[in-house]
Design an enzyme around this catalytic site. Structure first.
Site, mmCIF file in Angstrom:
data_model
loop_
_atom_site.group_PDB
_atom_site.id
_atom_site.type_symbol
_atom_site.label_atom_id
_atom_site.label_comp_id
_atom_site.label_asym_id
_atom_site.label_seq_id
_atom_site.Cartn_x
_atom_site.Cartn_y
_atom_site.Cartn_z
ATOM 1 N N ASP A 38 0.904 -1.128 0.043
ATOM 2 C CA ASP A 38 -0.127 -0.069 0.053
ATOM 3 C C ASP A 38 0.960 1.201 -0.151
ATOM 4 O OD1 ASP A 38 -2.378 1.770 0.580
ATOM 5 O OD2 ASP A 38 -3.325 -0.016 1.272
ATOM 6 N N ASP A 61 3.813 1.873 -4.464
ATOM 7 C CA ASP A 61 2.785 2.824 -5.293
ATOM 8 C C ASP A 61 2.670 1.995 -6.459
ATOM 9 O OD1 ASP A 61 1.579 4.861 -6.553
ATOM 10 O OD2 ASP A 61 2.871 6.214 -5.826
ATOM 11 N N VAL A 62 1.335 1.716 -6.765
ATOM 12 C CA VAL A 62 0.921 0.829 -7.832
ATOM 13 C C VAL A 62 1.237 1.722 -9.310
ATOM 14 C CG1 VAL A 62 -0.702 -0.768 -6.834
ATOM 15 C CG2 VAL A 62 -1.373 1.495 -8.045
ATOM 16 N N ASN A 88 -5.771 -4.889 -6.175
ATOM 17 C CA ASN A 88 -7.030 -4.228 -5.562
ATOM 18 C C ASN A 88 -6.843 -2.848 -5.459
ATOM 19 O OD1 ASN A 88 -9.222 -4.346 -3.588
ATOM 20 N ND2 ASN A 88 -7.362 -3.446 -2.607
ATOM 21 N N TYR A 159 -13.719 6.733 -13.046
ATOM 22 C CA TYR A 159 -13.915 5.812 -12.272
ATOM 23 C C TYR A 159 -14.374 4.432 -13.299
ATOM 24 C CZ TYR A 159 -14.491 2.372 -8.575
ATOM 25 O OH TYR A 159 -14.664 1.238 -7.703
ATOM 26 N N LYS A 163 -12.506 1.223 -14.646
ATOM 27 C CA LYS A 163 -12.907 -0.312 -14.192
ATOM 28 C C LYS A 163 -13.241 -0.958 -15.256
ATOM 29 C CE LYS A 163 -11.971 0.083 -9.853
ATOM 30 N NZ LYS A 163 -10.971 -1.029 -9.194
ATOM 31 N N ILE A 194 -20.067 -2.632 -1.226
ATOM 32 C CA ILE A 194 -19.397 -3.427 -0.170
ATOM 33 C C ILE A 194 -19.163 -2.473 1.085
ATOM 34 C CG2 ILE A 194 -17.414 -4.956 0.365
ATOM 35 C CD1 ILE A 194 -19.297 -5.924 -1.784
ATOM 36 N N THR A 196 -17.137 -0.857 3.208
ATOM 37 C CA THR A 196 -15.467 -0.455 3.415
ATOM 38 C C THR A 196 -15.537 0.960 3.938
ATOM 39 O OG1 THR A 196 -15.285 0.240 1.185
ATOM 40 C CG2 THR A 196 -14.965 -1.880 1.583
#
Length: 273
Positions: A38, A61-62, A88, A159, A163, A194, A196
């Site tokens: 993360d 850091d993706v 994710n 977004y 996705k 979900i 979260t």
């Protein structure tokens, strides 16, 4: 209890909280050694520490290719193999507050920011997963897309677009690996509502929390939020040898939302008439 992933090694991105954390814990509980990654270093370290000997924290850091090279090299050096990568990490674009994300008013800068994390991050994750898994010719790549990748979202165009691209790239990766003669599978998971931390600002903690929750899922046939552990269970399946004939597939976890019109519970007449 039989552990599905004994002796396997995984990288889970965005694992400091929410769905990523739940997946990391589920994989570790099933015998996998998990690299919790993360950019929220304190939270990520805490998650890895709480999992115990089956996990460690690795900053990642993706969006940065050098980070992917460093972490996958670390995994191979320390563990000798990489079996599972869960891409994710993702953002909505609203993390810093309300900004326009509709198709007419979204700025190019904000559009790019969402795609850098959600799409570039997945591209890099798949790229380095394939390279790390190639020596053993097997593995599982699991990309977390969204219900928003299957339908239009007028107020969150970047977004939804990112996705949707994750969904498509998953299929491309699956076909590429098969073409290469590799038993590296790639599948996508598409969660809807979900529960979260991302929802907490909308839900609040006052006496009206339950009413807000009900309102937010009123169009969901099962009439409730999903839980991160329910997503993690599907990720576990896809990571395991129970799913060796599943690749290029997508799994909706949405309480029936995409099945069609929301179902209205039948009224049972128990009057005896």
């Amino acid at each position: 209890m039989h552990k599905k992933l004994t002796s396997q090694v995984a990288i889970v991105t965005g694992a400091a909280q929410g769905i990523g954390e739940a997946i990391a814990r589920m994989l570790a509980d099933n015998g996998c050694f998990v690299y919790v990654t993360d950019i929220q270093h304190e939270l990520g370290s805490a998650v890895a520490h709480s999992i115990g000997s089956q996990a460690c924290y690795a900053p990642l850091d993706v969006r940065q290719e050098d980070d992917w090279l460093r972490v996958t090299s670390q995994v191979l050096q320390e563990r000798g193999r990489l079996d599972v990568v869960v891409n994710n990490a993702g953002i909505t674009g609203f993390e810093e507050g309300a900004v326009p994300h509709d198709p007419e008013h979204a700025s190019l800068q904000d559009w790019h920011a969402v795609h850098r994390t959600n799409l570039d991050g997945v591209f890099l994750g798949c790229k380095y997963a394939i390279r790390a898994m190639r020596p053993q010719k097997t593995g599982s790549v699991i990309n977390i897309s969204s219900r928003s990748g299957l339908v239009g979202i007028p107020g969150a165009a970047a977004y939804a677009s990112s996705k949707a691209a994750v969904r498509n790239h998953t299929k491309t990766v699956a076909l590429y690996c098969a073409e290469q003669g590799l038993k590296i599978r790639c599948n996508s998971i598409h969660p809807a509502a979900i529960l979260t931390p991302i929802w907490e600002p909308m839900l609040g903690n006052d006496e009206h929390r339950q009413e807000r929750m009900a309102a937010l899922v009123q169009d969901t046939p099962l009439r409730r939020f999903g839980m991160p552990q329910e997503v993690a269970c599907v990720a576990l399946l896809l990571a395991s040898s129970d799913a060796t004939y599943i690749t290029g597939s997508e799994f909706n976890i949405d309480g029936g939302l995409l099945a069609g019109s929301a179902a209205t519970p039948a009224v049972v007449d128990d009057s005896g008439s």
